[in-house]
Design an enzyme around this catalytic site. Structure first.
Site, PDB file in Angstrom:
ATOM      1  N   PRO A  28       0.832  -1.204   0.000  1.00  0.00           N
ATOM      2  CA  PRO A  28       0.000   0.000   0.000  1.00  0.00           C
ATOM      3  C   PRO A  28       0.868   1.256   0.000  1.00  0.00           C
ATOM      4  O   PRO A  28       1.938   1.277   0.614  1.00  0.00           O
ATOM      5  CB  PRO A  28      -0.797  -0.107   1.305  1.00  0.00           C
ATOM      6  CG  PRO A  28      -0.668  -1.531   1.732  1.00  0.00           C
ATOM      7  CD  PRO A  28       0.647  -2.007   1.215  1.00  0.00           C
ATOM      8  N   LYS A  29       0.413   2.274  -0.712  1.00  0.00           N
ATOM      9  CA  LYS A  29       1.116   3.562  -0.740  1.00  0.00           C
ATOM     10  C   LYS A  29       0.396   4.535   0.181  1.00  0.00           C
ATOM     11  O   LYS A  29      -0.709   4.980  -0.115  1.00  0.00           O
ATOM     12  CB  LYS A  29       1.188   4.128  -2.153  1.00  0.00           C
ATOM     13  CG  LYS A  29       2.070   5.359  -2.233  1.00  0.00           C
ATOM     14  CD  LYS A  29       2.169   5.904  -3.632  1.00  0.00           C
ATOM     15  CE  LYS A  29       3.217   7.005  -3.683  1.00  0.00           C
ATOM     16  NZ  LYS A  29       3.028   8.045  -2.654  1.00  0.00           N
ATOM     17  N   PHE A  30       1.033   4.855   1.300  1.00  0.00           N
ATOM     18  CA  PHE A  30       0.423   5.732   2.287  1.00  0.00           C
ATOM     19  C   PHE A  30       0.611   7.195   1.912  1.00  0.00           C
ATOM     20  O   PHE A  30       1.569   7.564   1.226  1.00  0.00           O
ATOM     21  CB  PHE A  30       1.003   5.459   3.674  1.00  0.00           C
ATOM     22  CG  PHE A  30       0.533   4.160   4.275  1.00  0.00           C
ATOM     23  CD1 PHE A  30      -0.572   4.125   5.101  1.00  0.00           C
ATOM     24  CD2 PHE A  30       1.175   2.963   3.980  1.00  0.00           C
ATOM     25  CE1 PHE A  30      -1.030   2.934   5.642  1.00  0.00           C
ATOM     26  CE2 PHE A  30       0.725   1.768   4.519  1.00  0.00           C
ATOM     27  CZ  PHE A  30      -0.373   1.751   5.349  1.00  0.00           C
ATOM     28  N   GLU A 174      -3.507   5.840  -0.943  1.00  0.00           N
ATOM     29  CA  GLU A 174      -3.767   6.398  -2.269  1.00  0.00           C
ATOM     30  C   GLU A 174      -3.494   5.430  -3.414  1.00  0.00           C
ATOM     31  O   GLU A 174      -3.775   5.742  -4.570  1.00  0.00           O
ATOM     32  CB  GLU A 174      -2.941   7.668  -2.485  1.00  0.00           C
ATOM     33  CG  GLU A 174      -1.442   7.463  -2.484  1.00  0.00           C
ATOM     34  CD  GLU A 174      -0.685   8.734  -2.843  1.00  0.00           C
ATOM     35  OE1 GLU A 174      -1.344   9.744  -3.139  1.00  0.00           O
ATOM     36  OE2 GLU A 174       0.543   8.699  -2.836  1.00  0.00           O
TER      37      GLU A 174
END
Length: 311
Positions: A28-30, A174
């Site tokens: 996941p891209k935080f 995102e």
């Protein structure tokens, strides 16, 4: 130790569809600020993506990182959670805090660190080592510590990655970052790939060019970075809206990159206004402001970007 600040960080290239195939890992891209944590025998140093040292802004993470073994270097994203979601306005407020305010904000808006790579262990530079092995060692190093330092989730299953991509935006994630399992850590190179849900992003307004009553463009800080960039010229309706919404400027000016113009000077403002922007695939592509909104509610008095944030 073998690695000392500043170090250049690995980067990601935007893609339009989820890559699939053997030997891929998905994370996941935080939505936060890129940060490298250095733990040596003396103390802890925190570095932003730009290379700027931001140790004083995050005393809570410094305290947590003192539990790491000496010779450890982590790469990851610092985030602040509010209402069950990552809050970019809050993390930008933390990053811009003066040392005097930093301790108070650490209590009110505690930071979390989502580590996605291990650059050094016991003083050994792990950047030439394949990602799969670095990931194993990252989990081993952080497993005994727990929050606020924790590894990001990772999967090699593209079906699970697709579920993450569809469901995690509700908590402020995102998109995804995709890496090859056999890949070394390539500093300063866009060797990773990133898939975002939209070409629009939230950015923090940290300044403006032109007249305050009708600014020509805005100086912005984007997620995953700490170096301001200048937007493309504002549309006429937005100039009036920005003039009414901008906080009072603070003393001093900064310089930031404006696509097609190079470095330009801007007037600085406290980080209290957010902009929804459309951005191309590279950091210095055109950034178009679509709309403005207030930053998250909270006591932001005294949160003024330090001079080092001017890039």
């Amino acid at each position: 130790m073998s690695l000392r600040p500043p170090v250049r960080v690995a980067l990601a290239e935007s893609v339009g569809a989820l890559p699939r195939g053997a030997g891929l890992a998905y994370e996941p891209k935080f939505d936060g600020h890129r940060m490298v944590i250095f733990r040596d025998a003396g103390d802890v140093v925190l570095q932003a993506r730009s290379g700027r040292i931001i140790t004083a802004a995050f005393p809570d993470l410094v305290d947590a990182a003192r539990q790491l073994p000496a010779g450890t270097v982590l790469d990851g994203e610092v985030v602040v959670w509010t209402g069950g979601r990552t809050d970019f306005a809050a993390v930008q407020g933390r990053a811009a805090a003066t040392p005097v305010r930093a301790r108070t904000l650490a209590v009110r808006l505690p930071a979390s660190y989502a580590a996605f790579d291990l650059l050094a262990e016991d003083g050994r530079d792990l950047r030439p080592v394949r990602y799969e092995r670095r990931r194993e060692r990252l989990v081993a190093v952080l497993g005994a510590l727990g929050p606020p330092l924790q590894p990001v989730p990772m999967t090699t299953d593209p079906q699970l990655a697709a579920v993450w991509y569809e469901t995690l935006p509700e908590i402020g994630v995102e998109g995804l970052v995709i890496k090859r399992l056999d890949q070394p850590y390539k500093a300063g190179t866009r060797a990773w790939r990133k898939l975002r849900h939209t070409d629009t992003r939230d950015a923090m307004v940290v300044g403006f060019t032109g007249a305050r009553s009708r600014p020509a463009a805005l100086a912005l800080v984007l997620p995953d970075d700490d170096t301001p960039v200048v937007s493309s010229p504002l549309a006429p309706p937005l100039r009036g809206q920005a003039g009414a919404a901008l906080p009072e400027p603070v003393p001093g000016t900064g310089t930031a990159m404006a696509p097609g113009l190079g470095e330009v000077e801007y007037r600085r403002v406290p980080p209290r206004l957010m902009a929804e922007v459309a951005q191309g695939t590279t950091r210095h592509s055109l950034i178009t402001v679509l709309r403005l909104r207030d930053a998250a509610e909270g006591d932001e008095e005294g949160l003024v970007p330090d001079k080092g944030a001017d890039g």
